[in-house]
Scaffold this active site. Sequence first.
Site, PDB file in Angstrom:
ATOM      1  N   GLU A 143      -6.390  -1.697  -3.210  1.00 28.33           N
ATOM      2  CA  GLU A 143      -7.686  -1.145  -2.777  1.00 28.33           C
ATOM      3  C   GLU A 143      -8.847  -1.617  -3.656  1.00 28.33           C
ATOM      4  O   GLU A 143      -9.470  -0.804  -4.351  1.00 28.33           O
ATOM      5  CB  GLU A 143      -7.623   0.389  -2.753  1.00 28.33           C
ATOM      6  CG  GLU A 143      -6.625   0.933  -1.767  1.00 28.33           C
ATOM      7  CD  GLU A 143      -6.791   2.427  -1.508  1.00 28.33           C
ATOM      8  OE1 GLU A 143      -7.432   3.112  -2.314  1.00 28.33           O
ATOM      9  OE2 GLU A 143      -6.287   2.901  -0.479  1.00 28.33           O
ATOM     10  N   GLU A 294      -0.307   2.173   3.628  1.00 24.61           N
ATOM     11  CA  GLU A 294      -0.143   3.539   3.128  1.00 24.61           C
ATOM     12  C   GLU A 294      -0.631   4.506   4.192  1.00 24.61           C
ATOM     13  O   GLU A 294      -1.661   4.269   4.833  1.00 24.61           O
ATOM     14  CB  GLU A 294      -1.005   3.781   1.869  1.00 24.61           C
ATOM     15  CG  GLU A 294      -0.618   2.949   0.674  1.00 24.61           C
ATOM     16  CD  GLU A 294      -1.520   3.216  -0.538  1.00 24.61           C
ATOM     17  OE1 GLU A 294      -2.303   4.180  -0.511  1.00 24.61           O
ATOM     18  OE2 GLU A 294      -1.435   2.446  -1.502  1.00 24.61           O
TER      19      GLU A 294
END
Length: 674
Positions: A143, A294
């Site tokens: 991320e 995720e």
Amino acid sequence: MVRLGAAWYPEQWPEAQWDHDLQLMQDAHMNVVRVGEFAWSTLEPSEGRFELDWLDRAIALAAKHHIAVVIGTPTDAPPAWLTEKYPDTLGMNADGQWRQHGERRQFNYASPRYRQLCALIVAQLARRFGQNPNVIGWQIGNEYSDESFDPSTRALFQQFLRDKYKTLNNLNHQWSTAYWSQTYTSWSQIPMKNSNENPGLLLDHKHFVTATWRSFQRAQIDVLRPLILPTQFITTNIGGLGWSDNWDHYAITADLDLASWDDYVGQGHLDVTRNAMLNDFVRGWKRQNFWVMETEPGSVNWAPVNNALWPGETRALAWQTIGHGADAVLYWQWRSALNGQEQYHGAIVGPDGEPLPIYSEIAQLGKDLELTRDALAGTGPHAKIAILHDYDSRWAIDFQPFTKDYDQEQVLLRFYQPLEKIAAANGQAVDIIDPTSSVDLARYKLLVAPSLNVISAELAAKLLAYVRQGGTLILGPRSGMKDEFNSLNPQRQPGPLAEALGAKVGQYYALEKPVQLSNPDHPTVPVTTPGVLGTADTWAEQLSIDSPAMEINAIYDDPGGWLDGKPAFVSRAIGKGLIAYLGTLPDPKLLHTFLMLSSPQVPKLVFPGQDAIEQCTRYGPSGSVSIYINHGSEAVSIPLQRPMRNLLSSNATPVSEITLPPQGVAVLVPEKTQ
Ligand code: GLA
């Protein structure tokens, strides 16, 4: 194959427990784990001392359980020894504070030394595992999010501007720096900020952030690529709930084999249309299927209230992402660390290593995926409608929204909602694409550009060619106001398209309250019934007509106001196609009517009123697969257009109607393909 798995952190647990973890995963039909992405301090406990044997053993044990592995490079969480020895690798927040060890992401993404240290650990991992047949892919970092505002990064920004503009005269001209005496006489005077700066600088800073993350990523790709099997993919998991605009997702994913993202609900429950849109948005980054790297096993720990999803909702969410093009769903995380910042986050097994209640729902999903494996193999959504989205436009509007109510995610959603229904009723999806990319627009029948604020001359020519060849282009409010330097276009909106359109924006207004739209006195197009059509809100542009070929589809009804009687929605045939300009944000029902009007080739909805049912279709070499999901709280019966077989049902007989309970899912294939 659509894969199912979880983020697994073997470094946090005694090795004797690994087999039990993996057995439970196998029992839940999981077939992939992501490992390693925060394990730097275990992989390299001190500088140059690499300890990779444990990971080798974990990968081998996973293989015994038929579980493939994605390795995350650990570069989102540098170890304490690194930060201590190389403080020059630290990043600085926008407020001038240096970051420090103790959380994660304390590094400076632009630091050459940090990149070198990353390259060393990544090379070790690639040499050791790049030829391992049970490793199927690599995730770079985690991320990408925090840029740095330190002096050395600022110098790089100034160099970036120098490379782009070549001369200060040019930069001063493009940024109109005579305004407020901002004129620069030396490159080193240029500040680096992310708020309240010259809009030209702000846009270039976003370009710099994108370029810097891209080169950060490139430095790892260049290490990995020569050392890994060609079958191992390289990706990164994109956060910010997919919608973040820290940097340009199209540019970052261009260098990757696969786009992947982290799809979390947070507080509340699945917002069905929004999550559908976000998954379509992600599919548009590379215009191909993607991974959900995720997602939450029922709850998170970072929302104001970390409520649990309802029973069945976690599975329904997974099927929705698959319906929109996900080829893998991985839960974050398998098991919570005993300590650390995320002790309360949802997990699949408890600290004792035994299943939590959500385990059986995920196991059911695993069973589903086994039953549908062959049918889903090699399939993906198809679209004939695309929404145009690009980051320059996003940023340009967000730097100066003019009204706080112009929330671009909501604006996109307002257009997406009817388009998705129109598309789904035809077994199609909606693509969300960057029109400035190499995409061949001719593959779409309808293009809708809700807020295409930045339109360069080049993009205008591309869009016009699309229309002339037979396409339909609907430009939404705020289109074509700016050029690629975030300067106002000297022509009125839609700037370089105004002449071809034969209409332009006379003035724009931020609305305090909704305004009515009505049919013009002499409607050239039978929009709906005469009189009031509906309302519009937030933003309104008064259009003026330059060409008699223009058709006025709707006008404002604003007695005593600036907008009264002025065109709000106009269209014109050009070549074999149609261009339309909609200067406001109509209410959902009216917008649906307008969009249907502009695309008469699309038939009506199949299930009017049954909003709880989502229908997604994936196509492949051996036919189509339809996924139906009941997101509502009541059971719903759905008539099918032809006999279909439900792959999730024990009843192998084709049916002409299915009934889905709340959160129920059916995966249907036409009778003939069986
Ligand atoms: C992000 C991160 C994960 C974890 C989750 C928790 O997606 O990538 O490491 O922190 O959030 O929701």
